[in-house]
Design an enzyme around this catalytic site. Sequence first.
Site, PDB file in Angstrom:
ATOM      1  N   ASN A  65     -10.132   0.396   0.582  1.00 60.12           N
ATOM      2  CA  ASN A  65      -8.668   0.403   0.522  1.00 60.12           C
ATOM      3  C   ASN A  65      -8.224  -0.180  -0.819  1.00 60.12           C
ATOM      4  O   ASN A  65      -8.334  -1.383  -1.043  1.00 60.12           O
ATOM      5  CB  ASN A  65      -8.136  -0.431   1.695  1.00 60.12           C
ATOM      6  CG  ASN A  65      -6.623  -0.527   1.714  1.00 60.12           C
ATOM      7  OD1 ASN A  65      -5.951  -0.205   0.739  1.00 60.12           O
ATOM      8  ND2 ASN A  65      -6.088  -0.992   2.826  1.00 60.12           N
TER       9      ASN A  65
ATOM     10  N   CYS B 109       0.813  -1.228   0.000  1.00 58.47           N
ATOM     11  CA  CYS B 109       0.000   0.000   0.000  1.00 58.47           C
ATOM     12  C   CYS B 109       0.844   1.274   0.000  1.00 58.47           C
ATOM     13  O   CYS B 109       0.337   2.350  -0.311  1.00 58.47           O
ATOM     14  CB  CYS B 109      -0.950  -0.003   1.187  1.00 58.47           C
ATOM     15  SG  CYS B 109      -2.034  -1.443   1.190  1.00 58.47           S
TER      16      CYS B 109
ATOM     17  N   HIS C 130      -3.191   7.190   3.067  1.00 57.05           N
ATOM     18  CA  HIS C 130      -3.677   5.916   2.557  1.00 57.05           C
ATOM     19  C   HIS C 130      -5.049   5.647   3.177  1.00 57.05           C
ATOM     20  O   HIS C 130      -5.232   5.775   4.387  1.00 57.05           O
ATOM     21  CB  HIS C 130      -2.673   4.827   2.923  1.00 57.05           C
ATOM     22  CG  HIS C 130      -3.140   3.455   2.580  1.00 57.05           C
ATOM     23  ND1 HIS C 130      -3.771   3.169   1.403  1.00 57.05           N
ATOM     24  CD2 HIS C 130      -3.061   2.278   3.271  1.00 57.05           C
ATOM     25  CE1 HIS C 130      -4.072   1.879   1.379  1.00 57.05           C
ATOM     26  NE2 HIS C 130      -3.659   1.324   2.504  1.00 57.05           N
TER      27      HIS C 130
HETATM   28  N1  COA Z   1     -17.837  -8.116  10.485  1.00 60.97           N
HETATM   29  C1  COA Z   1     -18.212  -8.439  11.718  1.00 60.97           C
HETATM   30  N2  COA Z   1     -17.356  -8.845  12.669  1.00 60.97           N
HETATM   31  C2  COA Z   1     -16.064  -8.902  12.336  1.00 60.97           C
HETATM   32  C3  COA Z   1     -15.591  -8.571  11.067  1.00 60.97           C
HETATM   33  C4  COA Z   1     -16.544  -8.171  10.117  1.00 60.97           C
HETATM   34  N3  COA Z   1     -16.205  -7.821   8.867  1.00 60.97           N
HETATM   35  N4  COA Z   1     -14.252  -8.740  11.031  1.00 60.97           N
HETATM   36  C5  COA Z   1     -13.887  -9.156  12.250  1.00 60.97           C
HETATM   37  N5  COA Z   1     -14.983  -9.256  13.040  1.00 60.97           N
HETATM   38  C6  COA Z   1     -15.052  -9.681  14.423  1.00 60.97           C
HETATM   39  C7  COA Z   1     -13.927 -10.563  14.856  1.00 60.97           C
HETATM   40  O1  COA Z   1     -14.166 -11.903  14.486  1.00 60.97           O
HETATM   41  C8  COA Z   1     -13.930 -10.350  16.332  1.00 60.97           C
HETATM   42  O2  COA Z   1     -14.945 -11.141  16.884  1.00 60.97           O
HETATM   43  P1  COA Z   1     -14.755 -11.859  18.320  1.00 60.97           P
HETATM   44  O3  COA Z   1     -14.576 -10.740  19.286  1.00 60.97           O
HETATM   45  O4  COA Z   1     -16.035 -12.605  18.475  1.00 60.97           O
HETATM   46  O5  COA Z   1     -13.552 -12.705  18.186  1.00 60.97           O
HETATM   47  C9  COA Z   1     -14.330  -8.887  16.488  1.00 60.97           C
HETATM   48  O6  COA Z   1     -14.952  -8.526  15.247  1.00 60.97           O
HETATM   49  C10 COA Z   1     -13.178  -7.966  16.755  1.00 60.97           C
HETATM   50  O7  COA Z   1     -12.135  -8.319  15.853  1.00 60.97           O
HETATM   51  P2  COA Z   1     -10.838  -7.443  15.743  1.00 60.97           P
HETATM   52  O8  COA Z   1      -9.928  -8.065  14.753  1.00 60.97           O
HETATM   53  O9  COA Z   1     -10.328  -7.168  17.129  1.00 60.97           O
HETATM   54  O10 COA Z   1     -11.490  -6.097  15.156  1.00 60.97           O
HETATM   55  P3  COA Z   1     -10.814  -4.711  14.951  1.00 60.97           P
HETATM   56  O11 COA Z   1     -11.553  -3.679  15.684  1.00 60.97           O
HETATM   57  O12 COA Z   1      -9.327  -4.763  15.130  1.00 60.97           O
HETATM   58  O13 COA Z   1     -11.128  -4.458  13.422  1.00 60.97           O
HETATM   59  C11 COA Z   1      -9.940  -4.474  11.345  1.00 60.97           C
HETATM   60  C12 COA Z   1     -10.563  -5.310  12.456  1.00 60.97           C
HETATM   61  C13 COA Z   1      -9.293  -5.413  10.356  1.00 60.97           C
HETATM   62  C14 COA Z   1     -11.033  -3.663  10.691  1.00 60.97           C
HETATM   63  C15 COA Z   1      -8.913  -3.509  11.975  1.00 60.97           C
HETATM   64  O14 COA Z   1      -8.042  -4.208  12.822  1.00 60.97           O
HETATM   65  C16 COA Z   1      -8.117  -2.784  10.944  1.00 60.97           C
HETATM   66  O15 COA Z   1      -8.647  -2.024  10.148  1.00 60.97           O
HETATM   67  N6  COA Z   1      -6.800  -2.967  10.969  1.00 60.97           N
HETATM   68  C17 COA Z   1      -5.940  -2.328  10.009  1.00 60.97           C
HETATM   69  C18 COA Z   1      -6.036  -3.079   8.724  1.00 60.97           C
HETATM   70  C19 COA Z   1      -5.498  -2.312   7.588  1.00 60.97           C
HETATM   71  O16 COA Z   1      -5.485  -1.095   7.590  1.00 60.97           O
HETATM   72  N7  COA Z   1      -5.063  -3.043   6.606  1.00 60.97           N
HETATM   73  C20 COA Z   1      -4.565  -2.503   5.414  1.00 60.97           C
HETATM   74  C21 COA Z   1      -3.163  -2.233   5.566  1.00 60.97           C
HETATM   75  S1  COA Z   1      -2.604  -1.490   4.152  1.00 60.97           S
END
Ligand code: COA
Length: 317
Positions: A274, A110, A244
Amino acid sequence: MSFQILGTGAYTPEKILTNDELSSLVDTSDEWITQRVGVKERRISVCESAAEMGAKAAQRALDAAGITAEQLDLIVGATVSADCICPSMSAMVQKQIGAHCPAFDVNSACSGFLFALDTAAAFLERGGIQYALVLGAERLSRIVDWTDRSTCVIFADGAGAFVIAKGENYLGSHLFTQGGDSVLHIPLGRGNSPFYEKEEQPLAVHMSGQETFKFAVTQIENDLKLIANQAGIDLSEVSWIVPHQANYRIIELAARRLRIPIEKFVLNLEYYGNTSSASVPICFDSLVRSGKLKKGDLIALCAFGGGLSSAACLIRW
Ligand code: COA
């Protein structure tokens, strides 16, 4: 090392995939995606490759710059989701727009567009070339695991491009790599070699969301401070920041830490999600075409992603 931007262009495919439609594919909801990521809908390519989208963005940037593809001396592209490893995405774009110059890709996920921009800036600084096309083009929908709700709700398709020439408007840049594949990994999948002893992961985006989140916020803060220092300015002098477009919460937290009003951050992730290396040039193009930019405005661009990598640069309009 410096350049000026002669023109920008962007292209996103027509198909809109809303959060509600995604909720029928995986166990998720509009509410969850809106709150945790900030995306409402994204564009998905049903038939265009990264190179085909890249060529359309490139042509728009050429039109805006008022030059033809034949006049280009260099194409540097960034992608992690081209249709093939060889030829490069940039080589395919070169053919489609009718350019004849050297063309190659850089891969820094990215952050790739900003790595490509810095590479082209170095070529311009070296001399012997007049016009360079820099682009980021991604068809991430082809490498996302559509059964993995933690990644398929984030990524999307599109392309963005700049045409640049020697000038005085690139005030500073910073590139960062913290090598390793434990946080973000897109393996190619295995061929049919009978000699491999280890089973390999299938082609898909494998991502530790929370680790990526922490890395992103830290790097936006560090990288923006670094380029401001480098250019001898205070960050408050920057009119616009084009980050980004990964997650609204990442940008909001970084803005708070930097004490920069969120209004200065240009955002379009609500509609495009993204698009990896295409995200910054697509967003920048929307800023250019909004008519909000004034001559002399300072604009900071920043990105982060697989590598792990991050990058930032400062441009005077
Ligand atoms: N819909 C519903 N629930 C979801 C989900 C979705 N799309 N994706 C994950 N969950 C759930 C998980 O399974 C977890 O459930 P649990 O508590 O029962 O285990 C819960 O939501 C929390 O998961 P978590 O991974 O802690 O969520 P988060 O708040 O960290 O959000 C991301 C997840 C991926 C959105 C977030 O971490 C993020 O944006 N990270 C950066 C990623 C990024 O920018 N990537 C690109 C890099 S270039």
